[in-house]
Design an enzyme around this catalytic site. Sequence first.
Site, short mmCIF file in Angstrom:
data_model
loop_
_atom_site.label_atom_id
_atom_site.label_comp_id
_atom_site.label_asym_id
_atom_site.label_seq_id
_atom_site.Cartn_x
_atom_site.Cartn_y
_atom_site.Cartn_z
CG ASP A 242 -83.61 -28.72 -10.30
OD1 ASP A 242 -84.22 -28.92 -9.50
OD2 ASP A 242 -82.75 -29.64 -10.86
CD GLU A 307 -82.63 -26.53 -6.19
OE1 GLU A 307 -83.07 -27.32 -4.97
OE2 GLU A 307 -82.00 -26.85 -7.12
CG ASP A 376 -85.61 -30.60 -2.85
OD1 ASP A 376 -86.03 -31.46 -3.11
OD2 ASP A 376 -85.18 -29.80 -3.41
C1 NOJ Z 1 -83.25 -30.12 -6.98
C2 NOJ Z 1 -84.79 -30.25 -6.68
O1 NOJ Z 1 -85.20 -29.31 -5.85
C3 NOJ Z 1 -84.85 -31.71 -6.22
O2 NOJ Z 1 -86.37 -32.10 -5.82
C4 NOJ Z 1 -84.49 -32.56 -7.32
O3 NOJ Z 1 -84.31 -33.89 -6.72
C5 NOJ Z 1 -83.05 -32.37 -7.78
N1 NOJ Z 1 -82.97 -30.79 -7.88
C6 NOJ Z 1 -82.71 -33.14 -9.13
O4 NOJ Z 1 -83.44 -32.42 -10.04
#
Ligand code: NOJ
Length: 596
Positions: A242, A307, A376
């Site tokens: 992440d 990510e 997201d």
């Molecule tokens: C990326 C995640 O995909 C998202 O859902 C999250 O709010 C942020 N990182 C913080 O961890």
Amino acid sequence: MERRMILGFLFATLFVGVIIIILVCFTAKNGKRPEPVIDDEPFWKRSVVFQVYPRSLYDGQPDGTGDLIGIRSKAEYLSELGVGAVWLSPIYKSPMKDFGYDISDFTDIDPIFGTMADFNALVNTFHNKGLKVVMDFVPNHSSDQHPWFQKSIKRQDPYTNYYIWAKPKNVLDDGTPVPPNNWLSVFRGSAWTWNKDRGEFYYHQFLAEQPDLNYRDPNVTQEMKKVLTFWLDKGVDGFRVDSLQHLFEVEDLSLDEPVASDSDITDPDEYNYLNHTYTINQPETFTVLREWRHLLDKYPDKVLMAEVYNNNVDTVMQYYGNDTVSLADFPFNFLLIDNLQNRSQLTGHTLRSTIGLWLDSMPEGKWPNWVLGNHDNGRVASRLGTDLVDALNMMTLLLPGTPVTYYGEEIGMENTFVSWEDTQDPQGCRWGPQHYQEHSRDPARTPMQWNNSSLAGFTTANTTWLPVNPNYKTLNVEAQTKAKNSHLKIYKDLTKLRKEEVFKKGHYAFPLVTEDIFSFLRYVEESETYMLVINTSEEDLELNLHHGANIELPHTGQVVLRSITDTSVKTEPGSEVDLSKLPLVRGEGLLLLLSL
Ligand code: NOJ
């Protein structure tokens, strides 16, 4: 004794040989295609990765929120779907301020999802079905409720520097401390929050309840390696990392980030008001990533997916590493989301350039991946059009590389309207009732639609944590399983097709791309050639594929698959079609088998 053993061995060898000969003859006589070769490619190259948002797949212990027992009970569904790996968004202990991305214990399960025993059982069941389990790894921050943070506030060693603490830049006349610099939170507003107990600011790239860990403290690096080892030893098959680009910030906290001169954002609280020169993609990030890679490489066949949201594709590519240094197996390819936010941006040309941008920018020898949606972003069916659901699934599952499917995309789930009162997502909440709809991620996180019984068969409780989309009455797994043609059936056909050699290892080419048409070929020399043609326009068209094609196409082709929106008899699967007069309804994808 020895003679008896030799005779026994000879007899056994003869017996096995005869069986093999019989099997080979039988297969040849029936003209059956040989089974796809089981090769030694890593699993993540062979598999579709399916993303589960654990709160929303299935509520096995009915309280309105999905859980591990629920996910486990869907193992059969997932294996029939034909996906090979399941990535679980966070299931760790969490106060749920950011629905699991705020972790208060990196090696425990949150009771809302179940217990460690439920997790072990899930891994077992999935592995028995041949499904890999990929965890979300959230290294950039913890919850403010994590004992490390609580001890860091009190300056208890070794936790004192586990987070990024800073003295105020100055203190106003009324006693208000001023943050050390202008850095912004991704969720808007200052990235610094004052902690009166410690008498310092702490840095948080996301919510104030998600303090950033300090990777300049070697203890933190060690702790997080222990976390990875803990889950690897439990048998998980890899991680999705992440917010990786946020891992480090510059050491000098007096540096302000410059205002983004090329942006039209005027709200100084909005994240993209600034250029993030000091808070993302710092060189130290790659050193830590390399250490994680080494750690994973001690175990056989593990995946590391990163990510990294960044407008600069070359920056994203750095996370692959290069031919001498391996880092992530792949950073997610968000180009199909970032570049194609709505239908007006979608043409044959933009699809071609978006796909080409990734393929052409990848370092030598690296492996592509295709992402249409996630937790997201708005659902692809709503962003680009419900008519395109099958065509886009055909595209991402048949291009070379690993497709990542967000739960519900296989049935074409759409965004759900969520009222301000029902809004849960902290990002939505921070924008207030006037603007929450532009920012809330809730519409793409609503319960999976299993059938047309109340609450879409997601739960037997009376409510769900987010509302169910009212379209569940017709748009659900059961209806699509029973229907003659459905998104789900096409998706399953695609996961089967992917097992063929031509899709695993075949070449690709883009024979014909116009404003209204996107197409590509997959082929192996001296063998079959598949062509996917997509009508990207909003009109039904009759196409002449010979017009403008950059290779010589045959006169006809055989239809293998087509979008469910088309009912024309001319293009029924199995039929031979004239490539100079090919009807394609709006948004349709048509997969053809060509003899070249
Ligand atoms: C990326 C995640 O995909 C998202 O859902 C999250 O709010 C942020 N990182 C913080 O961890």
